[in-house]
Design an enzyme around this catalytic site. Structure first.
Site, mmCIF file in Angstrom:
data_model
loop_
_atom_site.group_PDB
_atom_site.id
_atom_site.type_symbol
_atom_site.label_atom_id
_atom_site.label_comp_id
_atom_site.label_asym_id
_atom_site.label_seq_id
_atom_site.Cartn_x
_atom_site.Cartn_y
_atom_site.Cartn_z
ATOM 1 C CB SER A 124 -0.855 -0.038 1.271
ATOM 2 O OG SER A 124 -1.393 1.230 1.536
ATOM 3 C CE1 TYR A 148 -3.777 -2.467 5.343
ATOM 4 C CE2 TYR A 148 -3.304 -0.181 4.768
ATOM 5 C CZ TYR A 148 -3.581 -1.480 4.378
ATOM 6 O OH TYR A 148 -3.662 -1.797 3.042
ATOM 7 C CE LYS A 152 -1.336 -4.979 3.574
ATOM 8 N NZ LYS A 152 -1.659 -5.995 2.582
HETATM 9 N N1 LIG Z 1 -8.555 -1.042 -1.231
HETATM 10 C C1 LIG Z 1 -7.564 -0.224 -0.913
HETATM 11 O O1 LIG Z 1 -7.767 0.980 -0.754
HETATM 12 C C2 LIG Z 1 -6.151 -0.758 -0.772
HETATM 13 C C3 LIG Z 1 -5.090 0.154 -0.901
HETATM 14 C C4 LIG Z 1 -3.796 -0.331 -0.757
HETATM 15 C C5 LIG Z 1 -3.561 -1.681 -0.507
HETATM 16 N N2 LIG Z 1 -4.613 -2.533 -0.363
HETATM 17 C C6 LIG Z 1 -4.342 -3.944 -0.072
HETATM 18 O O2 LIG Z 1 -4.932 -4.726 -1.088
HETATM 19 C C7 LIG Z 1 -5.384 -5.956 -0.566
HETATM 20 C C8 LIG Z 1 -6.835 -6.147 -0.938
HETATM 21 O O3 LIG Z 1 -7.580 -5.064 -0.421
HETATM 22 P P1 LIG Z 1 -9.120 -4.926 -0.672
HETATM 23 O O4 LIG Z 1 -9.425 -3.489 -0.818
HETATM 24 O O5 LIG Z 1 -9.556 -5.867 -1.712
HETATM 25 O O6 LIG Z 1 -9.658 -5.388 0.750
HETATM 26 P P2 LIG Z 1 -10.875 -6.365 1.083
HETATM 27 O O7 LIG Z 1 -11.089 -6.299 2.546
HETATM 28 O O8 LIG Z 1 -12.012 -6.087 0.187
HETATM 29 O O9 LIG Z 1 -10.256 -7.767 0.669
HETATM 30 C C9 LIG Z 1 -9.372 -8.485 1.507
HETATM 31 C C10 LIG Z 1 -9.925 -9.883 1.608
HETATM 32 O O10 LIG Z 1 -9.055 -10.654 2.432
HETATM 33 C C11 LIG Z 1 -9.863 -11.479 3.245
HETATM 34 N N3 LIG Z 1 -9.085 -11.854 4.415
HETATM 35 C C12 LIG Z 1 -8.661 -11.068 5.431
HETATM 36 N N4 LIG Z 1 -7.967 -11.789 6.315
HETATM 37 C C13 LIG Z 1 -7.932 -13.053 5.839
HETATM 38 C C14 LIG Z 1 -7.370 -14.263 6.326
HETATM 39 N N5 LIG Z 1 -6.725 -14.326 7.501
HETATM 40 N N6 LIG Z 1 -7.515 -15.387 5.595
HETATM 41 C C15 LIG Z 1 -8.187 -15.358 4.414
HETATM 42 N N7 LIG Z 1 -8.757 -14.254 3.922
HETATM 43 C C16 LIG Z 1 -8.621 -13.114 4.630
HETATM 44 C C17 LIG Z 1 -11.098 -10.643 3.552
HETATM 45 O O11 LIG Z 1 -12.213 -11.413 3.919
HETATM 46 C C18 LIG Z 1 -11.306 -9.923 2.228
HETATM 47 O O12 LIG Z 1 -12.188 -10.633 1.392
HETATM 48 C C19 LIG Z 1 -5.129 -5.896 0.924
HETATM 49 O O13 LIG Z 1 -3.926 -6.591 1.175
HETATM 50 C C20 LIG Z 1 -4.964 -4.424 1.217
HETATM 51 O O14 LIG Z 1 -4.105 -4.218 2.314
HETATM 52 C C21 LIG Z 1 -5.904 -2.096 -0.514
#
Ligand SMILES: NC(=O)c1ccc[n+]([C@@H]2O[C@H](COP(=O)([O-])OP(=O)(O)OC[C@H]3O[C@@H](n4cnc5c(N)ncnc54)[C@H](O)[C@@H]3O)[C@@H](O)[C@H]2O)c1
Length: 337
Positions: A124, A148, A152
């Site tokens: 991120s 958070y 990361k």
């Molecule tokens: N959306 C954003 O703004 C953003 C920005 C930067 C980075 N990210 C990173 O991208 C990735 C995806 O983000 P997103 O927006 O799709 O989030 P999201 O919450 O929609 O998706 C993450 C998924 O991981 C699952 N999950 C969490 N812990 C788990 C575990 N222990 N075992 C199995 N599944 C698990 C959740 O149920 C969820 O479906 C994450 O790693 C997040 O840190 C997201």
């Protein structure tokens, strides 16, 4: 190639599964549904058909991961599963370290035992914290401002150590800026279990329900006083994973001796006020706003320098912010609460 996608039911994960399957890969997704439900996976299945399978699993479950990631089962692991709420991480840091860092260690251990040679990690832009120099390049020193973001960065460091220890192991770290929008079919999108804490879904919800959206901070040193971010269409982010996999499988990724780090952003900043105006324009509805104080942990400007991704991955964001607004504002796609 055969791909394991963790967090496949999530917002970015579901779109990534579609992009990978559409690129011809065999995709297997896992999720524990901590922040999602099966409907996203049903949506992915409907879009891509037979190239997609999934199961419920928790990345922290050692036995389940060892069983799933058997030798030869997957060519690449794409690790998106994580908890991602900054405010929640400030309240429950131990949960974030356990899930995001502990879970990743379990996954990497299983991957190593199975000799899976390629790994893509969703990191991120929050790892950068507040940088003096904008746009931010990958060489900027990380300065995470909340638990958070720390988890990361810890994941990145763990991956880097693993690459150092194994000459044949190759990894990409993708630092997403602000993913927004949805698949144009309306079949999948951001299916929030909790009301959103980030601006785009909050503003979309305010537009839909004629509620007020709060502008956190109007006294930043930016042209209109509100914070500036780099919003990138989620399908562009999803397609970057296809580019990352191609890159890892190519000779270009050899002999680095460390994980590759790439920014995923457009390089264009958009302020909170500008974003609200764009949503109003696309939806043809007014959005009621209220200026409040700055939110703890927020920074003034975060915009990517995406030139390395363009040069090495051959990736750049192609979709506009207006397109992202339109893809979420389709009349039958009012998922944001
Ligand atoms: N959306 C954003 O703004 C953003 C920005 C930067 C980075 N990210 C990173 O991208 C990735 C995806 O983000 P997103 O927006 O799709 O989030 P999201 O919450 O929609 O998706 C993450 C998924 O991981 C699952 N999950 C969490 N812990 C788990 C575990 N222990 N075992 C199995 N599944 C698990 C959740 O149920 C969820 O479906 C994450 O790693 C997040 O840190 C997201």
């Amino acid at each position: 190639m055969r791909m394991l996608v963790t967090g496949g039911a999530g917002y970015v994960g579901s779109h990534t599964c579609v992009a990978l399957a559409e690129a011809g890969h065999e995709v297997f997704a896992i999720d524990n549904f901590a922040n999602s439900d099966e409907s996203a996976l049903t949506g992915v299945s409907a879009l891509v058909g037979r190239r997609f399978e999934w199961s419920r699993a928790d990345i922290r479950d050692r036995d389940a991961m060892a069983k799933l990631i058997a030798p030869g089962a997957f060519d690449v692991i794409l690790h998106l599963a994580a908890l991602k709420s900054v405010p929640e991480s400030l309240k429950k840091p131990e949960l974030y370290w356990d899930n995001n860092v502990g879970g990743m260690a379990v996954l990497l251990r299983a991957g190593r035992a199975a000799e899976t040679s390629m790994f893509v990690f969703s990191s991120s832009a929050t790892v950068y914290g507040a940088q003096e120099r904008v746009p931010i390049s990958e060489s900027a020193s990380p300065a995470p401002l909340n638990p958070y973001a720390c988890t990361k960065l810890a994941g990145e460091r763990m991956l880097s150590d693993l690459v150092h220890s194994q000459p044949d192991f190759r990894a990409c770290i993708l630092r997403y800026f602000n993913p927004v929008g949805a698949h144009k079919s309306g079949g999948i999108g951001e299916n929030l279990k909790e009301p959103a804490s980030n601006l785009f879904p909050m503003a979309i919800a305010a537009c839909r329900n004629q509620r007020t959206v709060e502008i956190y901070g109007t006294d930043y040193e930016t042209p209109d006083g509100s914070a500036i971010r780099d919003y990138v269409h989620v399908m562009d982010i999803a397609e970057a994973h296809v580019s990352a996999v191609n890159f890892l499988a190519s000779d270009k990724s050899r002999n680095r001796g460390d994980a590759w780090i790439f920014n995923l952003g457009t390089g264009q900043g958009c302020s909170v006020i500008e974003l609200i105006r764009k949503i109003e324009k696309v939806s043809r509805r007014p959005i009621i706003t209220r200026a409040t104080g700055r939110r703890k942990g927020d920074i003034a400007i975060s915009v990517a320098d995406p030139s390395l991704s363009e040069a090495l991955l051959g990736w750049r964001a192609r979709r506009s912010l207006e397109e992202a607004c339109a893809d979420v504002l389709r009349p039958d796609d009012w998922r944001c609460k």
